[in-house]
Design a protein around this motif. Structure first.
Motif, PDB file in Angstrom:
ATOM      1  N   LYS A 171       0.853  -1.197   0.000  1.00 35.96           N
ATOM      2  CA  LYS A 171       0.000   0.000   0.000  1.00 35.96           C
ATOM      3  C   LYS A 171       0.887   1.244   0.000  1.00 35.96           C
ATOM      4  N   CYS A 172       0.268   2.374  -0.349  1.00 36.34           N
ATOM      5  CA  CYS A 172       0.978   3.648  -0.227  1.00 36.34           C
ATOM      6  C   CYS A 172       1.233   3.877   1.261  1.00 36.34           C
ATOM      7  N   CYS A 173       2.454   4.263   1.621  1.00 36.98           N
ATOM      8  CA  CYS A 173       2.778   4.404   3.042  1.00 36.98           C
ATOM      9  C   CYS A 173       2.102   5.630   3.650  1.00 36.98           C
ATOM     10  N   TYR A 174       1.643   6.557   2.823  1.00 37.79           N
ATOM     11  CA  TYR A 174       1.026   7.781   3.346  1.00 37.79           C
ATOM     12  C   TYR A 174      -0.495   7.720   3.403  1.00 37.79           C
ATOM     13  N   CYS A 175      -1.142   7.173   2.355  1.00 32.94           N
ATOM     14  CA  CYS A 175      -2.613   7.208   2.347  1.00 32.94           C
ATOM     15  C   CYS A 175      -3.227   5.823   2.449  1.00 32.94           C
ATOM     16  N   GLU A 176      -2.388   4.765   2.377  1.00 34.07           N
ATOM     17  CA  GLU A 176      -2.872   3.376   2.471  1.00 34.07           C
ATOM     18  C   GLU A 176      -3.775   2.954   1.318  1.00 34.07           C
ATOM     19  N   CYS A 177      -3.682   3.630   0.182  1.00 33.93           N
ATOM     20  CA  CYS A 177      -4.452   3.129  -0.964  1.00 33.93           C
ATOM     21  C   CYS A 177      -3.728   1.876  -1.453  1.00 33.93           C
ATOM     22  N   LYS A 178      -4.506   0.969  -2.012  1.00 29.74           N
ATOM     23  CA  LYS A 178      -3.909  -0.274  -2.466  1.00 29.74           C
ATOM     24  C   LYS A 178      -4.134  -0.379  -3.968  1.00 29.74           C
TER      25      LYS A 178
ATOM     26  N   SER B  37       5.167   5.022  -2.183  1.00 28.59           N
ATOM     27  CA  SER B  37       3.952   5.842  -2.141  1.00 28.59           C
ATOM     28  C   SER B  37       3.255   5.847  -3.486  1.00 28.59           C
ATOM     29  N   CYS B  38       1.971   6.234  -3.461  1.00 36.35           N
ATOM     30  CA  CYS B  38       1.195   6.320  -4.701  1.00 36.35           C
ATOM     31  C   CYS B  38       1.577   7.625  -5.400  1.00 36.35           C
ATOM     32  N   SER B  39       1.225   7.743  -6.673  1.00 40.64           N
ATOM     33  CA  SER B  39       1.656   8.937  -7.402  1.00 40.64           C
ATOM     34  C   SER B  39       0.985  10.199  -6.857  1.00 40.64           C
ATOM     35  N   LYS B  40      -0.231  10.037  -6.318  1.00 42.38           N
ATOM     36  CA  LYS B  40      -0.937  11.193  -5.775  1.00 42.38           C
ATOM     37  C   LYS B  40      -0.172  11.798  -4.588  1.00 42.38           C
ATOM     38  N   CYS B  41       0.183  10.958  -3.635  1.00 41.46           N
ATOM     39  CA  CYS B  41       0.906  11.441  -2.451  1.00 41.46           C
ATOM     40  C   CYS B  41       2.310  11.911  -2.840  1.00 41.46           C
ATOM     41  N   ASN B  42       2.908  11.162  -3.755  1.00 44.22           N
ATOM     42  CA  ASN B  42       4.245  11.497  -4.229  1.00 44.22           C
ATOM     43  C   ASN B  42       4.269  12.900  -4.839  1.00 44.22           C
TER      44      ASN B  42
ATOM     45  N   GLY C  60      -7.955  18.535  -2.406  1.00 45.63           N
ATOM     46  CA  GLY C  60      -9.217  17.790  -2.256  1.00 45.63           C
ATOM     47  C   GLY C  60      -9.054  16.309  -1.984  1.00 45.63           C
ATOM     48  N   TYR C  61      -7.814  15.829  -1.896  1.00 46.17           N
ATOM     49  CA  TYR C  61      -7.633  14.389  -1.677  1.00 46.17           C
ATOM     50  C   TYR C  61      -8.225  13.954  -0.337  1.00 46.17           C
ATOM     51  N   ILE C  62      -8.188  14.854   0.646  1.00 46.02           N
ATOM     52  CA  ILE C  62      -8.736  14.516   1.966  1.00 46.02           C
ATOM     53  C   ILE C  62     -10.229  14.157   1.862  1.00 46.02           C
TER      54      ILE C  62
HETATM   55 ZN   LIG Z   1      -0.904   7.704  -1.285  1.00 47.71          ZN
END
Ligand SMILES: [Zn+2]
Length: 250
Positions: free
Chosen positions: A50-57, A87-92, A145-147
């Motif tokens: 998973k992304c280490c920041y948002c936990e998306c899988k 991390s996912c590209s969004k958080c990155n 707006g990701y939150i």
């Molecule tokens: Zn993420």
């Protein structure tokens, strides 16, 4: 975001390799020297894919090796093991070139995120520490707006659990659970299984499940009806959920 345990440095990443790759990157910043399968594999495993920041899988293709201290500012840390996360590209993208040496950002390998971030009843993440570290993280990483998207994901996954727990509460409220106890335990275990570390958004979802009033009622009911050794699986899953759960803000 949950607390992660930093994996052992892959044996391929020895001192010689580190200085070789670092020099290659310094000579040519377009050279993705950190993109080594053994690095990604170790990080994948430790972050439960998973992304280490948002936990998306998301699928593996969208999870990238990320540098906690940005490689553009700290090229000497480009393959420093302690500087690498997944991390996912969004958080990155959101993190970008934020200087994390001069700005205190929560690092899930070094910090316990639940000391800094909580979730409210509208599924919105909030900073909870008095130094504003959690709030800074949220504003820096879950921006644009990701939150709100995250809160929608939490809501979508949590709603069926909420409905199941309400149904279970209605069924078991008046009953002496007696011979139905095992089936209740297994249903509660099924819900807890879905919020464990290997599942998406486990920090937020654990918090929502273990603070659900129906869950709390049913938990007390089985604890009062069955001995500890009969509910050891339940206890294990529950304790894991508590470990991951963000603070629930009422
Ligand atoms: Zn993420």
């Amino acid at each position: 975001m949950i607390k992660l345990v930093r994996p052992i440095k892959p044996r391929q990443l020895d001192e010689e390799t580190i200085s070789l790759l670092t020099q290659r990157f310094i000579d040519n910043p377009n050279d993705s020297v950190w993109n080594q399968p053994y690095i990604k594999e170790a990080l994948m495993k430790s972050s439960h894919e998973k992304c280490c920041y948002c936990e998306c899988k998301s699928d593996k293709g969208d999870l990238h090796i990320e540098h906690f201290h940005p490689k553009s500012l700290y090229p000497n840390e480009v393959v420093c093991w302690e500087n690498l996360l997944l991390s996912c590209s969004k958080c990155n993208r959101a993190k970008g070139t934020l200087d994390t040496v001069t700005n205190r950002l929560v690092n899930p390998y070094d910090d316990d995120p639940k000391e800094y971030i909580g979730i409210d009843k509208n599924y919105i993440l909030r900073g909870i520490d008095k130094n504003g570290i959690g709030e800074f993280f949220i504003n820096s990483i879950y921006k644009n707006g990701y939150i709100f998207k995250l809160s929608l994901y939490y809501h979508t996954i949590y709603t069926p659990f909420q409905i199941d727990l309400e149904e279970l509460y209605k069924n078991y409220k008046i009953k002496d659970i007696g011979r139905n106890a095992y089936s209740l335990v297994s249903k509660l275990c099924n819900i807890l299984e879905m919020v464990q570390s290997n599942k998406p958004y486990s920090a937020a979802l654990s918090a929502l499940v273990i603070n659900n009033p129906n869950f709390i009622y049913l938990k007390t009911k089985i604890e009062n009806s069955l001995s500890d050794d009969l509910i050891s699986d339940f206890k294990f899953l529950y304790n894991e959920a508590v470990k991951n759960a963000l603070k629930y803000l009422t």
